[in-house]
Design a protein around this motif. Structure first.
Motif, PDB file in Angstrom:
ATOM      1  N   PRO A 264       0.803  -1.223   0.000  1.00  0.00           N
ATOM      2  CA  PRO A 264       0.000   0.000   0.000  1.00  0.00           C
ATOM      3  C   PRO A 264       0.837   1.275   0.000  1.00  0.00           C
ATOM      4  O   PRO A 264       2.001   1.282   0.421  1.00  0.00           O
ATOM      5  N   ALA A 265       0.233   2.338  -0.481  1.00  0.00           N
ATOM      6  CA  ALA A 265       0.817   3.678  -0.403  1.00  0.00           C
ATOM      7  C   ALA A 265      -0.314   4.653  -0.105  1.00  0.00           C
ATOM      8  O   ALA A 265      -1.344   4.636  -0.785  1.00  0.00           O
ATOM      9  N   ILE A 266      -0.125   5.491   0.901  1.00  0.00           N
ATOM     10  CA  ILE A 266      -1.158   6.424   1.321  1.00  0.00           C
ATOM     11  C   ILE A 266      -0.909   7.788   0.687  1.00  0.00           C
ATOM     12  O   ILE A 266       0.240   8.209   0.506  1.00  0.00           O
ATOM     13  N   SER A 267      -1.966   8.467   0.298  1.00  0.00           N
ATOM     14  CA  SER A 267      -1.853   9.737  -0.417  1.00  0.00           C
ATOM     15  C   SER A 267      -1.324  10.834   0.495  1.00  0.00           C
ATOM     16  O   SER A 267      -1.403  10.737   1.720  1.00  0.00           O
ATOM     17  N   PRO A 268      -0.792  11.917  -0.079  1.00  0.00           N
ATOM     18  CA  PRO A 268      -0.269  13.014   0.742  1.00  0.00           C
ATOM     19  C   PRO A 268      -1.297  13.624   1.675  1.00  0.00           C
ATOM     20  O   PRO A 268      -0.933  14.111   2.752  1.00  0.00           O
ATOM     21  N   ASP A 269      -2.572  13.608   1.290  1.00  0.00           N
ATOM     22  CA  ASP A 269      -3.596  14.162   2.173  1.00  0.00           C
ATOM     23  C   ASP A 269      -4.197  13.117   3.103  1.00  0.00           C
ATOM     24  O   ASP A 269      -5.061  13.422   3.934  1.00  0.00           O
TER      25      ASP A 269
END
Length: 352
Positions: A264-269
């Motif tokens: 997974p990768a979480i968005s900047p916001d």
């Protein structure tokens, strides 16, 4: 591609740009950068050298390959698009060139301000450095028998966070990574400013775990952490369950599932998570809102290859992914298919 310049021209070109190379791998992505030659690649390599036995200083060579004709961009990297690629060798592709870090660089990621890199070095230790590979700090040395991977810089993007939560500024300046020993994988964390420190186990949980509707998340098999968002959220994958989770400790510990998937990768916001899931024999990219569990979308429904190891651009508009042939990018909303931008085979990251 064939180099269209003769030896004399190449020597002259290298002379005129030697000063530019220093700014090309400096701490500011806005520094002027000449693009590299059409034949420049980030060559995989061995361990290259040690990142040090502990403490700070030394190590990085900061060497970059000579740039070429103005306007060319190869390897898919430039000062404008912030993309970097680490191959596991000593060099990292960035700013339209390659930088020699003087040691093997695995799983490189960037601090929230882009001024420091974090990676696992040739000795298997957790290291931070300047963007040119110099100024190395061995944050922690791995114990015998443990393998460390996928470090990520926990962050907080709220300017007023310190006013609303005591000590929050320091509380969210951590590096989180995966540790494997004897087949058992777990998450660990350590303050980013540590020097030769000792990591602690990160155990995601729910503060309302006593509620039958809020079961505790699994504690064993957690890996591939990725921190982001505005409140220090951490996305991670649980291998045995083949499930993606988001852990948020801003007000009170809370962990919730994003569904089946990995990497997974979480968005900047902090409002979106992308992850990998196998569909019809290929690895697809999926996006899901952290606020709406019904919002899942396949970003690569027509995938004819594997798309893995996604990362978000600093503005949240673009994703970079690894493919068997190199690195591809696509809009984070899935409005267009991935386009290959680099033949370098490695882990992509975006430097803020």
């Amino acid at each position: 591609m064939r180099n269209r310049f003769g030896t004399a021209a190449a020597i002259a070109l290298m002379t005129t740009v030697s000063a530019v190379l220093l700014s090309a791998c400096g701490p500011d992505n806005s520094d002027p950068v000449a693009a590299p030659t059409s034949g420049t690649t980030a060559a995989p390599g061995g361990s290259g050298g040690s990142g040090g036995s502990g403490g700070t200083g030394g190590g990085g060579t900061g060497k970059a390959t000579p740039p070429g004709p103005t306007g060319q961009v190869v390897n898919g990297t430039s000062a404008a698009n912030h993309l970097t690629i680490s191959t596991g060798g000593t060099t990292v592709a960035m700013n339209g060139t390659t930088v020699d870090f003087g040691t093997a660089v695995r799983d490189l990621q960037w601090s929230p301000d882009g001024k420091r890199a974090v990676f696992v070095n040739g000795d298997g230790d957790l290291v931070t450095s300047n963007p040119d590979g110099g100024g190395k700090t061995v944050v922690a040395k791995h114990p015998a028998g443990e393998t460390w991977s996928h470090p990520t810089w926990q962050r907080s993007g709220r300017d007023n966070l310190a006013d609303t939560s005591p000590n929050a500024t320091e509380r969210f300046k951590n590096i989180v990574f995966a540790s494997e020993k004897g087949g058992a994988v777990k998450l660990e964390t350590i303050p980013a400013k540590s020097v030769g420190g000792t990591p602690e186990v990160l155990a995601p949980h729910n503060s309302e775990g006593g509620n039958e509707n809020m079961p505790q998340p699994p504690q064993a098999g957690n890996g591939w952490p990725n921190a982001g968002g505005q409140r220090g959220e951490i996305a991670y994958a649980n291998g045995p369950a083949n499930e993606v989770f988001v852990y948020d400790t801003y007000i009170r510990p809370n962990t919730h599932s994003m569904g089946k998937g990995s990497q997974p990768a979480i968005s900047p916001d902090g409002e979106q998570v992308v992850f990998v899931r196998s569909v019809d024999g290929h690895d697809h990219l999926f996006r899901r809102s952290t606020l709406d569990a019904k919002s899942e979308k396949d970003l690569t429904p027509k995938a004819a290859t594997d798309y893995t190891e996604p990362v978000w651009s600093p503005d949240g508009k673009t994703l970079a992914v690894r493919t068997p042939d190199g690195i591809a990018t696509l809009p984070s909303d899935g409005s267009a298919a991935p386009v290959q931008v680099s033949t370098v085979k490695g882990l992509p990251s975006f430097r803020p």
